[in-house]
Design a protein around this motif. Structure first.
Motif, short mmCIF file in Angstrom:
data_model
loop_
_atom_site.label_atom_id
_atom_site.label_comp_id
_atom_site.label_asym_id
_atom_site.label_seq_id
_atom_site.Cartn_x
_atom_site.Cartn_y
_atom_site.Cartn_z
N ARG A 44 -29.11 -91.81 27.26
CA ARG A 44 -29.13 -91.47 28.69
C ARG A 44 -30.29 -90.54 28.97
NH1 ARG A 44 -22.77 -90.42 30.07
NH2 ARG A 44 -22.10 -92.49 29.52
N ARG A 48 -31.38 -85.86 33.82
CA ARG A 48 -30.37 -86.05 34.86
C ARG A 48 -29.04 -86.42 34.22
NH1 ARG A 48 -32.76 -89.11 39.90
NH2 ARG A 48 -31.50 -87.58 40.95
N PHE A 50 -25.97 -85.95 35.02
CA PHE A 50 -24.86 -86.36 35.87
C PHE A 50 -25.17 -87.64 36.66
CE2 PHE A 50 -24.14 -81.87 35.19
CZ PHE A 50 -22.84 -81.91 34.73
N GLN A 51 -26.30 -88.24 36.38
CA GLN A 51 -26.71 -89.44 37.10
C GLN A 51 -25.69 -90.57 36.92
OE1 GLN A 51 -30.50 -90.91 35.92
NE2 GLN A 51 -30.62 -92.41 37.55
N ARG A 52 -25.14 -90.71 35.71
CA ARG A 52 -24.20 -91.79 35.44
C ARG A 52 -22.78 -91.25 35.27
NH1 ARG A 52 -26.33 -95.62 30.93
NH2 ARG A 52 -24.26 -96.38 31.37
N ARG A 53 -22.47 -90.16 35.95
CA ARG A 53 -21.15 -89.53 35.85
C ARG A 53 -20.06 -90.50 36.27
NH1 ARG A 53 -18.54 -86.71 40.08
NH2 ARG A 53 -16.72 -85.68 39.27
N ARG A 54 -18.97 -90.52 35.52
CA ARG A 54 -17.82 -91.35 35.84
C ARG A 54 -16.60 -90.44 35.97
NH1 ARG A 54 -20.29 -95.86 35.81
NH2 ARG A 54 -21.26 -96.84 34.05
N VAL A 55 -15.85 -90.63 37.04
CA VAL A 55 -14.65 -89.84 37.26
C VAL A 55 -13.51 -90.46 36.46
CG1 VAL A 55 -13.02 -89.06 39.00
CG2 VAL A 55 -15.44 -89.19 39.56
#
Length: 85
Positions: A44, A48, A50-55
């Motif tokens: 990754r 960045r 948190f660019q591909r952050r998943r909840v």
């Protein structure tokens, strides 16, 4: 993020791993409880994170129900704790 049972992963490993790469990840469950996550091996972007952050599903459920709204401000809790000492 797609959820897949451990049994389904066992039966269709190759197909599901390839699908996880396309989807950006997959959660593996055992009797409905999340136990692992499969994510693509590609690195990754370090600049960045948190660019591909998943909840996570449980947190998303709290957001959807509104349980996290109108809570006590954390600064107020800290101030009260500090003043009581």
């Amino acid at each position: 993020m797609k959820r897949v049972s451990l049994r389904e992963l066992h039966e269709n490993t190759g197909t599901l791993v390839r699908e996880a790469v396309l989807l950006g990840g997959m959660v593996i469950t055992d009797r409905g409880a999340p136990i692992a996550r499969i994510e693509p091996a590609q690195s990754r972007s370090a600049d960045r994170p948190f660019q591909r952050r998943r909840v996570l599903p449980a947190y998303q459920e709290l957001l959807d129900t509104g349980a996290l709204r109108n809570g006590t401000d954390s600064t107020q809790i800290v101030r009260e704790d500090r003043d009581s000492q």
